[in-house]
Design a protein around this motif. Structure first.
Motif, PDB file in Angstrom:
ATOM      1  N   GLY A  41      37.306  35.950  39.381  1.00  0.00           N
ATOM      2  CA  GLY A  41      38.024  37.220  39.489  1.00  0.00           C
ATOM      3  C   GLY A  41      39.452  37.050  39.968  1.00  0.00           C
ATOM      4  O   GLY A  41      40.381  37.644  39.405  1.00  0.00           O
ATOM      5  N   LYS A  42      39.632  36.255  41.002  1.00  0.00           N
ATOM      6  CA  LYS A  42      40.984  36.021  41.525  1.00  0.00           C
ATOM      7  C   LYS A  42      41.842  35.314  40.488  1.00  0.00           C
ATOM      8  O   LYS A  42      43.008  35.653  40.304  1.00  0.00           O
ATOM      9  CB  LYS A  42      40.930  35.200  42.810  1.00  0.00           C
TER      10      LYS A  42
ATOM     11  N   ASN B  83      50.009  45.960  38.010  1.00  0.00           N
ATOM     12  CA  ASN B  83      48.752  46.260  38.702  1.00  0.00           C
ATOM     13  C   ASN B  83      47.969  47.335  37.959  1.00  0.00           C
ATOM     14  O   ASN B  83      46.754  47.225  37.795  1.00  0.00           O
ATOM     15  CB  ASN B  83      49.021  46.697  40.144  1.00  0.00           C
TER      16      ASN B  83
ATOM     17  N   ILE C  39      38.691  47.939  37.566  1.00  0.00           N
ATOM     18  CA  ILE C  39      38.534  47.769  39.015  1.00  0.00           C
ATOM     19  C   ILE C  39      39.568  48.618  39.733  1.00  0.00           C
ATOM     20  O   ILE C  39      40.459  49.185  39.095  1.00  0.00           O
ATOM     21  CB  ILE C  39      38.662  46.279  39.420  1.00  0.00           C
ATOM     22  N   THR C  40      39.467  48.702  41.047  1.00  0.00           N
ATOM     23  CA  THR C  40      40.391  49.545  41.809  1.00  0.00           C
ATOM     24  C   THR C  40      41.731  48.839  42.020  1.00  0.00           C
ATOM     25  O   THR C  40      41.812  47.606  41.985  1.00  0.00           O
ATOM     26  CB  THR C  40      39.812  49.917  43.186  1.00  0.00           C
TER      27      THR C  40
ATOM     28  N   HIS D 292      43.196  48.688  44.815  1.00  0.00           N
ATOM     29  CA  HIS D 292      43.051  47.924  46.057  1.00  0.00           C
ATOM     30  C   HIS D 292      42.512  46.525  45.755  1.00  0.00           C
ATOM     31  O   HIS D 292      42.991  45.535  46.320  1.00  0.00           O
ATOM     32  CB  HIS D 292      42.126  48.653  47.036  1.00  0.00           C
ATOM     33  N   THR D 293      41.527  46.431  44.874  1.00  0.00           N
ATOM     34  CA  THR D 293      40.959  45.132  44.512  1.00  0.00           C
ATOM     35  C   THR D 293      42.009  44.253  43.849  1.00  0.00           C
ATOM     36  O   THR D 293      42.127  43.065  44.181  1.00  0.00           O
ATOM     37  CB  THR D 293      39.741  45.305  43.582  1.00  0.00           C
ATOM     38  N   VAL D 294      42.784  44.810  42.954  1.00  0.00           N
ATOM     39  CA  VAL D 294      43.831  44.035  42.276  1.00  0.00           C
ATOM     40  C   VAL D 294      44.825  43.496  43.303  1.00  0.00           C
ATOM     41  O   VAL D 294      45.128  42.296  43.319  1.00  0.00           O
ATOM     42  CB  VAL D 294      44.569  44.881  41.213  1.00  0.00           C
TER      43      VAL D 294
ATOM     44  N   SER E  63      44.560  43.138  46.600  1.00  0.00           N
ATOM     45  CA  SER E  63      43.930  42.232  47.553  1.00  0.00           C
ATOM     46  C   SER E  63      43.643  40.864  46.929  1.00  0.00           C
ATOM     47  O   SER E  63      43.970  39.820  47.510  1.00  0.00           O
ATOM     48  CB  SER E  63      42.633  42.857  48.070  1.00  0.00           C
ATOM     49  N   GLN E  64      43.047  40.879  45.744  1.00  0.00           N
ATOM     50  CA  GLN E  64      42.700  39.622  45.075  1.00  0.00           C
ATOM     51  C   GLN E  64      43.955  38.839  44.678  1.00  0.00           C
ATOM     52  O   GLN E  64      43.988  37.610  44.794  1.00  0.00           O
ATOM     53  CB  GLN E  64      41.829  39.894  43.847  1.00  0.00           C
TER      54      GLN E  64
END
Length: 80
Positions: free
Chosen positions: A26-27, A41, A50-51, A53-55, A57-58
């Motif tokens: 994923g990262k 993003n 995905i959210t 936030h996930t984008v 953060s990752q």
């Protein structure tokens, strides 16, 4: 010397590939979509479902890891 530059660039590419191989799937995907393919993003959110936030953060975690990996293995120091 152009030949030396080509060899050095090739070595840096190998080290970067090794760093990317150590990231989770994923990262790595988020990192490559943003850095290689130039997606924003929001585009990554839509593409991967995905959210935001996930984008963020990752991507942050992946970028930090790659930076530290390059500093350790390629003697590359980031600016700033």
């Amino acid at each position: 010397n152009n030949t030396e530059e080509v060899i050095l660039y090739s070595e840096y590419q190998k080290i970067l590939a090794s760093a990317l191989d150590e990231l989770s799937e994923g990262k790595r995907e988020i990192f490559e979509l943003k850095t290689v393919h130039g997606l924003s993003n929001d585009e990554i959110v839509k593409k991967l479902g995905i959210t935001i936030h996930t984008v963020k953060s990752q991507y942050y975690q992946a970028s930090k890891f790659v930076k530290e990996y390059l500093e350790e293995h390629a003697d590359i120091r980031a600016k700033g």
